[in-house]
Design a protein around this motif. Structure first.
Motif, PDB file in Angstrom:
ATOM      1  N   THR C  33      41.471  25.616  23.447  1.00 36.94           N
ATOM      2  CA  THR C  33      41.070  26.350  24.340  1.00 36.94           C
ATOM      3  C   THR C  33      42.472  26.765  25.298  1.00 36.94           C
ATOM      4  O   THR C  33      43.073  27.687  26.028  1.00 36.94           O
ATOM      5  CB  THR C  33      40.398  25.437  25.407  1.00 36.94           C
ATOM      6  N   VAL C  34      43.204  25.327  25.657  1.00 37.28           N
ATOM      7  CA  VAL C  34      44.629  25.711  26.146  1.00 37.28           C
ATOM      8  C   VAL C  34      45.818  26.121  25.434  1.00 37.28           C
ATOM      9  O   VAL C  34      46.069  27.464  26.302  1.00 37.28           O
ATOM     10  CB  VAL C  34      45.463  24.394  26.536  1.00 37.28           C
ATOM     11  N   TRP C  35      45.405  26.529  24.048  1.00 40.02           N
ATOM     12  CA  TRP C  35      46.289  27.093  23.438  1.00 40.02           C
ATOM     13  C   TRP C  35      46.422  28.688  23.427  1.00 40.02           C
ATOM     14  O   TRP C  35      47.085  29.383  23.528  1.00 40.02           O
ATOM     15  CB  TRP C  35      46.573  26.837  21.502  1.00 40.02           C
ATOM     16  N   MET C  36      45.224  28.753  23.777  1.00 36.25           N
ATOM     17  CA  MET C  36      44.604  30.056  23.640  1.00 36.25           C
ATOM     18  C   MET C  36      44.969  30.815  25.141  1.00 36.25           C
ATOM     19  O   MET C  36      45.391  32.103  25.062  1.00 36.25           O
ATOM     20  CB  MET C  36      42.846  30.369  24.173  1.00 36.25           C
ATOM     21  N   SER C  37      44.869  29.744  25.999  1.00 38.02           N
ATOM     22  CA  SER C  37      45.579  30.615  26.936  1.00 38.02           C
ATOM     23  C   SER C  37      47.429  31.002  27.148  1.00 38.02           C
ATOM     24  O   SER C  37      47.697  31.387  27.804  1.00 38.02           O
ATOM     25  CB  SER C  37      45.165  29.392  28.307  1.00 38.02           C
ATOM     26  N   ASN C  47      47.269  34.086  18.369  1.00 34.57           N
ATOM     27  CA  ASN C  47      48.214  33.091  17.809  1.00 34.57           C
ATOM     28  C   ASN C  47      49.480  33.629  18.940  1.00 34.57           C
ATOM     29  O   ASN C  47      50.913  32.654  18.561  1.00 34.57           O
ATOM     30  CB  ASN C  47      48.170  32.208  16.705  1.00 34.57           C
ATOM     31  N   ASN C  48      49.563  35.296  18.910  1.00 31.86           N
ATOM     32  CA  ASN C  48      50.327  35.649  19.605  1.00 31.86           C
ATOM     33  C   ASN C  48      51.044  35.003  20.911  1.00 31.86           C
ATOM     34  O   ASN C  48      50.762  35.352  21.610  1.00 31.86           O
ATOM     35  CB  ASN C  48      50.622  37.389  20.440  1.00 31.86           C
ATOM     36  N   PHE C  49      51.841  34.099  20.581  1.00 35.81           N
ATOM     37  CA  PHE C  49      52.497  33.248  22.572  1.00 35.81           C
ATOM     38  C   PHE C  49      53.089  34.121  23.038  1.00 35.81           C
ATOM     39  O   PHE C  49      54.117  34.695  23.041  1.00 35.81           O
ATOM     40  CB  PHE C  49      53.142  32.199  21.653  1.00 35.81           C
ATOM     41  N   VAL C  50      52.462  34.248  24.684  1.00 35.29           N
ATOM     42  CA  VAL C  50      52.958  34.829  25.597  1.00 35.29           C
ATOM     43  C   VAL C  50      53.196  33.878  26.263  1.00 35.29           C
ATOM     44  O   VAL C  50      53.476  34.720  27.721  1.00 35.29           O
ATOM     45  CB  VAL C  50      52.252  35.657  25.907  1.00 35.29           C
ATOM     46  N   GLY C  51      53.856  32.320  26.342  1.00 32.54           N
ATOM     47  CA  GLY C  51      54.149  32.349  27.200  1.00 32.54           C
ATOM     48  C   GLY C  51      52.866  32.109  28.480  1.00 32.54           C
ATOM     49  O   GLY C  51      51.445  32.224  28.114  1.00 32.54           O
ATOM     50  N   ARG C  53      51.959  33.944  31.051  1.00 31.04           N
ATOM     51  CA  ARG C  53      51.728  36.131  31.168  1.00 31.04           C
ATOM     52  C   ARG C  53      50.355  35.563  31.565  1.00 31.04           C
ATOM     53  O   ARG C  53      50.304  36.911  32.613  1.00 31.04           O
ATOM     54  CB  ARG C  53      51.885  36.607  29.947  1.00 31.04           C
ATOM     55  N   GLN C  54      49.510  34.930  30.696  1.00 30.19           N
ATOM     56  CA  GLN C  54      48.606  34.865  30.957  1.00 30.19           C
ATOM     57  C   GLN C  54      47.705  34.184  32.899  1.00 30.19           C
ATOM     58  O   GLN C  54      47.228  34.805  33.548  1.00 30.19           O
ATOM     59  CB  GLN C  54      47.062  34.252  30.448  1.00 30.19           C
ATOM     60  N   TYR C  55      49.262  32.805  33.002  1.00 25.67           N
ATOM     61  CA  TYR C  55      48.480  32.697  34.342  1.00 25.67           C
ATOM     62  C   TYR C  55      49.258  33.960  35.696  1.00 25.67           C
ATOM     63  O   TYR C  55      48.560  33.901  36.160  1.00 25.67           O
ATOM     64  CB  TYR C  55      49.137  31.119  34.325  1.00 25.67           C
ATOM     65  N   GLU C  56      50.355  34.138  34.937  1.00 23.99           N
ATOM     66  CA  GLU C  56      50.475  35.367  35.902  1.00 23.99           C
ATOM     67  C   GLU C  56      49.240  36.924  36.537  1.00 23.99           C
ATOM     68  O   GLU C  56      49.713  36.889  37.392  1.00 23.99           O
ATOM     69  CB  GLU C  56      52.366  36.002  35.478  1.00 23.99           C
ATOM     70  N   SER C  57      49.011  36.864  35.453  1.00 20.11           N
ATOM     71  CA  SER C  57      48.213  37.965  35.445  1.00 20.11           C
ATOM     72  C   SER C  57      46.894  37.534  35.735  1.00 20.11           C
ATOM     73  O   SER C  57      45.799  38.077  36.828  1.00 20.11           O
ATOM     74  CB  SER C  57      47.866  38.674  34.281  1.00 20.11           C
ATOM     75  N   LEU C  58      46.377  36.208  35.621  1.00 24.33           N
ATOM     76  CA  LEU C  58      45.597  35.405  36.059  1.00 24.33           C
ATOM     77  C   LEU C  58      45.887  35.870  37.721  1.00 24.33           C
ATOM     78  O   LEU C  58      44.055  35.808  39.148  1.00 24.33           O
ATOM     79  CB  LEU C  58      45.692  33.665  35.885  1.00 24.33           C
ATOM     80  N   PHE C  59      46.769  34.822  38.250  1.00 28.08           N
ATOM     81  CA  PHE C  59      47.355  34.874  40.046  1.00 28.08           C
ATOM     82  C   PHE C  59      47.316  36.337  40.273  1.00 28.08           C
ATOM     83  O   PHE C  59      47.241  36.052  40.974  1.00 28.08           O
ATOM     84  CB  PHE C  59      47.754  33.972  40.120  1.00 28.08           C
ATOM     85  N   ALA C 258      35.833  40.621  26.694  1.00 26.49           N
ATOM     86  CA  ALA C 258      36.379  40.439  25.997  1.00 26.49           C
ATOM     87  C   ALA C 258      38.062  40.599  26.073  1.00 26.49           C
ATOM     88  O   ALA C 258      38.924  40.807  26.149  1.00 26.49           O
ATOM     89  CB  ALA C 258      36.204  41.583  25.183  1.00 26.49           C
ATOM     90  N   ASN C 259      38.259  39.303  27.190  1.00 26.29           N
ATOM     91  CA  ASN C 259      39.678  38.750  27.604  1.00 26.29           C
ATOM     92  C   ASN C 259      39.707  37.020  27.666  1.00 26.29           C
ATOM     93  O   ASN C 259      39.816  36.319  28.587  1.00 26.29           O
ATOM     94  CB  ASN C 259      40.305  38.941  28.928  1.00 26.29           C
ATOM     95  N   ILE C 260      40.072  37.340  26.356  1.00 29.23           N
ATOM     96  CA  ILE C 260      40.029  34.892  26.009  1.00 29.23           C
ATOM     97  C   ILE C 260      41.372  34.507  26.325  1.00 29.23           C
ATOM     98  O   ILE C 260      40.812  33.845  27.150  1.00 29.23           O
ATOM     99  CB  ILE C 260      40.017  34.869  24.479  1.00 29.23           C
ATOM    100  N   GLY C 261      42.108  35.115  26.462  1.00 25.41           N
ATOM    101  CA  GLY C 261      43.546  35.083  26.602  1.00 25.41           C
ATOM    102  C   GLY C 261      43.481  34.197  28.266  1.00 25.41           C
ATOM    103  O   GLY C 261      43.710  33.263  29.073  1.00 25.41           O
ATOM    104  N   LEU C 262      43.053  35.398  29.358  1.00 25.25           N
ATOM    105  CA  LEU C 262      42.772  35.364  30.548  1.00 25.25           C
ATOM    106  C   LEU C 262      42.005  34.165  31.106  1.00 25.25           C
ATOM    107  O   LEU C 262      41.907  33.566  31.774  1.00 25.25           O
ATOM    108  CB  LEU C 262      42.246  36.468  31.456  1.00 25.25           C
TER     109      LEU C 262
END
Lengths: 298, 361, 292
Positions: C33-37, C47-51, C53-59, C258-262
């Motif tokens: 789960t942590v990796w998916m984020s 597995n496209n690593f985006v650093g 970014r998901q946390y940026e859009s989350l907040f 369907a937004n697993i990363g977020l």
């Protein structure tokens, strides 16, 4: 766990005379008791009223012409989204989930607790400590990976899946419960059994588990209420055909189109709450022991 | 029934960094009743558990009946064990408790029945066979625990403080019963206790332990009469042995001097050549005798307090230099605080210890 | 303790399920789960690593901000109210009252009910047109308004009312055990010193009950982070998104949007919060020797 010992009968201060302070105390107790009882009362009276009476009358009033029609509807023909077979579908699903889940989770938990407490194996304390820590992690962290794992193994969403899931998430509490109990036994009992030549499973099945009856009762209460009341795991893992009663109830109440039948809603709610309430009032102090024992996990 | 001997060689046991037993050697003869005696924490229970195979050994060897069992499971060592808390299986009847081990081992039913009947009869348990532990008194429970050990027909019986949870009267009764059992079976028994009366009454030999070390291994009589050091001297005997500090004088016949008091040592067997270094004189209260004041070896003392103990009294006295000690005396003697006594300290009953090392001289 | 090979095998076999659960479920799933984020997974994991970014859009996500905002309000109020109510109830029961067992049962029974049931009952009680507001008006309080469940800025407080109703009994049970564990001689000593009762509670008893308060507070706090069923059943996050909570945000983004990363980024944020709450408590208990 000393903090959470079962409340003892208060045998210390003598019962005081009825002073004004005592009147105040009893008033406080009464009012708070009413606050706790109010929802239960409202559920019961609402479920016994016809809709017309609910619309015109008072929420708190006793039913003028009580009827159990709403109960019959809720049980047999209320609509949960697509089908209209009542909450009974959910009830039987919950029973089918409950029985194997309670049995297997207690079996696995007690065996783990037994192995961790009496058989001092290397790494046992690390494993136990880790189990206590992870018990605090919210389900949201595991749910998606587990869905994928079960899809991968071909089990998908099924009765077996939800039973395994309940066993997994019941494991820390069950282990803690039995480990603490077995640790509290005199170690000599275990030594005597070893000298008698009994092996790992013989000591478990013939000496330890027969002694652990009180813990088994506590575990059954804890797991029965916990699994029956579960919503999120059943929703995700049980599959469309096995949705538990809590999920069906939510569907009945919250996905109704058109006018809502509050009496049916409340009858369905009561039906869903019935088993935990029976367990609770039937088990008395055991329930308190159960939540005390499970308190570390919560 | 085979009677096994027990041989323990260079045994080392420790938990974490803590050494409990360090290089311990002990040989127990077949049919011997050996008592491990010592205060709590001295390692006696650890040693017993090691013999039983219930705790890990760091190094060393344990042989039972000539067989190396250091790494064997408890059940394969030919031992039986009786525990302090009885450790009866609470959900099983007396019969089941006693036969459980045999059943697990796959002993034939008629053999189980035979052994059970024999043990039950020996321990007067026949009436109790269908009861459960909670329906029994403490004494009965311990008899069941002993019975459970007996049916195993073991080569060595281990007792871990079996009488400590009982009240004084029951303890005395069961003590006699265990002694009778040993006489009848002639089995090897190793018995752990902190109670010196149990040790003295039961043992063929006693091993007095302290700090994980056997201080003295000898017959009860020798342990009592000739303790090898101050620890053994003070631990065994009740009321406790008196210790009087002073030194050995060699002017004429050997004597012990404490202040102005002189104690004859004529007849005391020294273990080595005596020196005039500071020493401690030990004497048991029951060995001090009241004598006539014209006795040339009399030591004067002043009575300070009288403690009646029933059959006799314990008289607390002070020597001229102020050293306090006690003696046992006839309860009917008209003694009061302030009286002066002439006392004799029979040399053959004395013990002398080095002041520094505490070893017997 | 010397174990033969077969005993050792038996132990390993018995511990295998626990070991598997630990490694696969708890550690493996959490790790995944942590990796998916940290990826840009949407409907299917990749597995496209985006650093971060998901946390940026989350907040930057209104719904998430509302969720966090709500869970903070809910958490602070729910924990403090449940502690206060539960403690008061325990003190009241501890006064050697009549029918103690019955009263205790009444206070505790809501805890046996599910959050779904709790949510649906309170949804009905707080229903503006037929619920408590209606009752008060029919009694003559014409201006009485209690329509928080349909007012976006108030809806979250309705969850607090229901939550406190459900959980106070648990706190009461824990506190009562704590109170009963206090040595009777302390009460005798206080009486000889002539201290009034409230003073004894305030100055002596409460400081002695640190362990009970800590246990109750941690239990309540973990319930706060897990808050999901109640919101679903009572308001379904509404009106609008007014009573959304983080656990629901994760579930909705996993299975509906369907937004697993977020969703996993949100889940990971929850994990960090839980660790922040629980770690000091576990450390404290481990030092006390409860968990070895």
């Amino acid at each position: 766990m000393t903090v959470l010992a079962e409340p003892l009968p208060a045998a210390r201060r003598r019962r005081a005379r009825m002073t004004p302070a005592r009147w105040g105390l009893y008033a406080f107790i009464l009012i708070s008791a009413l606050y706790f009882l109010l929802p239960l009362y409202v559920m019961v009276v609402t479920s016994l009223k016809p809709m017309a009476e609910i619309r015109q009358g008072n929420l708190l009033a006793l039913p003028v012409s009580p009827s159990i029609d709403a109960w019959v509807t809720a049980w047999a023909s209320a609509c949960t989204g697509l089908t209209c077979q009542g909450i009974k579908v959910g009830f039987f699903n919950s029973v089918r989930i409950l029985l194997p889940s309670v049995f297997i989770s207690i079996l696995v938990g007690s065996l783990t607790g037994y192995a961790l407490s009496l058989w001092r194996v290397r790494g046992a304390s690390i494993l136990f400590g880790a189990m206590m820590v992870v018990a605090f992690i919210p389900y949201q962290l595991f749910i998606y990976p587990l869905v994928r794992v079960f899809a991968f193994t071909g089990l998908g969403q099924s009765l077996l899946t939800i039973v395994i899931i309940h066993t997994i998430f019941g494991l820390p509490t069950m282990t803690l419960l039995f480990r603490n109990y077995f640790t509290s036994l005199p170690p000599e009992l275990f030594k005597a059994a070893r000298v008698d030549g009994a092996g790992f499973y013989q000591i478990y099945a013939r000496i330890m588990m027969p002694m652990a009856t009180p813990m088994i009762v506590v575990a059954v209460i804890l797991q029965t209420t916990g699994i029956w009341n579960d919503f999120i795991l059943g929703l995700v893992f049980a599959g469309r055909d096995n949705l538990p009663m809590t999920v069906q109830l939510n569907n009945i109440v919250n996905s109704t189109q058109g006018e809502r039948a509050y009496n049916v809603d409340m009858a369905a709610t009561l039906l869903t709450a019935l088993l935990p309430l029976l367990v609770y009032f039937g088990s008395g102090r055991w329930f308190v022991r159960g939540i005390a024992a499970g308190a570390v996990k919560g | 029934m085979q009677r096994a001997n027990v041989d323990i060689r260079s045994l080392r046991i420790g938990f974490g960094g803590l050494k409990v037993l360090d290089n311990l050697n002990l040989h127990v003869e077949a049919s011997e009743f050996l008592v491990l005696l010592g205060p709590s924490g001295c390692g006696k229970s650890t040693l017993l558990n090691a013999i039983a195979g219930l705790i890990d050994v760091k190094s060393g060897e344990i042989h039972i009946g000539g067989r190396d069992v250091t790494w064997a499971e408890p059940k394969d060592r030919g031992i039986a064990m009786v525990f302090q808390s009885y450790a009866l299986y609470p959900r099983m009847t007396v019969r089941k408790n006693m036969s459980f081990g045999l059943q697990v081992a796959g002993t034939p039913q008629d053999e189980i029945g035979r052994r059970l009947g024999e043990a039950a009869q020996m321990l007067r348990l026949t009436e109790l066979l269908d009861r459960r532990p909670f329906e029994l008194s403490g004494g009965q429970r311990q008899r069941v625990a002993i019975g459970r050990a007996l049916v195993r027909h073991a080569g060595v019986y281990l007792f871990d403080e079996p009488l400590s949870n009982l009240d004084a009267q029951l303890r005395a009764e069961l003590r006699v019963e265990i002694k009778r059992l040993h006489a009848r079976l002639g089995a090897t028994m190793i018995y752990v206790t902190h109670d010196q009366i149990e040790a003295l009454t039961l043992a063929d030999r006693i091993a007095v332990m302290q700090g994980g070390v056997i201080q003295q291994l000898d017959t009860p009589k020798m342990i009592y009469r000739a303790p090898v050091n101050r620890f053994v001297a003070s631990f065994v005997g009740s009321p406790a042995m008196n210790f009087i500090p002073g030194s050995i004088a060699r002017d004429g016949g050997a004597a012990f001097v404490a202040g102005t008091s002189r104690f004859s040592l004529n007849g005391y067997v020294f273990r080595g050549p005596p020196t005039d270094a500071p020493a401690v004189l030990g004497i048991r209260p029951e060995h001090v005798e009241v004598t006539a004041s014209d006795d040339p070896f009399a030591v004067p003392a002043r009575v300070e307090m009288v403690e009646p103990m029933g059959a006799d009294s314990l008289i607390w006295c002070r020597l001229a230099d102020g050293t306090a000690f006690s003696l046992r005396h006839d309860a009917d003697a008209p003694l009061r605080a302030g009286d002066t006594l002439a006392l004799r300290f029979p040399p053959e009953t004395l013990s002398l210890f080095d002041d520094k090392s505490g070893q017997r001289l | 303790m010397r174990l033969s090979l077969s005993s050792r095998l038996s132990v390993v076999l018995a511990l295998l399920p626990a070991l598997m659960v630990m490694i696969v479920v708890y550690i493996g799933a959490t790790g995944w789960t942590v990796w998916m984020s940290l990826t840009n997974s949407r409907m299917l994991p990749n597995n496209n690593f985006v650093g971060l970014r998901q946390y940026e859009s989350l907040f930057g996500n209104d719904r998430w901000i509302t969720s966090v905002h709500n869970v903070v309000i809910y958490g602070v109020l729910f924990v403090s109210l449940a502690l206060a109510v539960g403690f008061l109830l325990a003190v009241a029961i501890d006064q050697r009252v009549r029918a103690e067992d019955t009263i205790r049962s009444i206070y505790l029974y809501p805890y046996s009910m599910s959050f779904v049931v709790t949510g649906l009952v309170w949804q009905w009680l707080l229903n503006p047109s037929l619920g408590i507001q209606h009752v008060l008006r029919s009694w003559g309080f014409a201006g009485a308004t209690f329509d928080w469940i349909v007012r976006p800025e108030r809806a979250i407080y309705c969850l607090v009312v229901a939550g406190v109703w459900q959980a106070s009994g648990l706190v009461m049970a824990i506190m009562l055990a704590g109170l009963r564990g206090i040595d009777d001689e302390i009460w005798k000593a206080a009486r000889i010193d002539g201290l009034p009762k409230w003073r004894v509670y305030a100055s002596i008893v409460i400081p002695m009950m640190g362990a009970s308060f800590a246990t109750a507070a941690v239990l309540l706090s973990t319930a706060v982070v897990r808050l999901y069923d109640l919101s679903v059943a009572m308001t379904n996050g509404g009106p609008g998104i007014a009573s959304e909570v983080p656990a629901k945000f994760v579930m909705d983004h996993l299975f509906e949007r369907a937004n697993i990363g977020l969703a996993t980024a949100a889940a990971t944020t929850m994990l960090v919060t839980v660790i922040a709450v629980v770690a000091p408590y576990l450390y404290w208990r481990a030092r006390k020797g409860d968990i070895r």
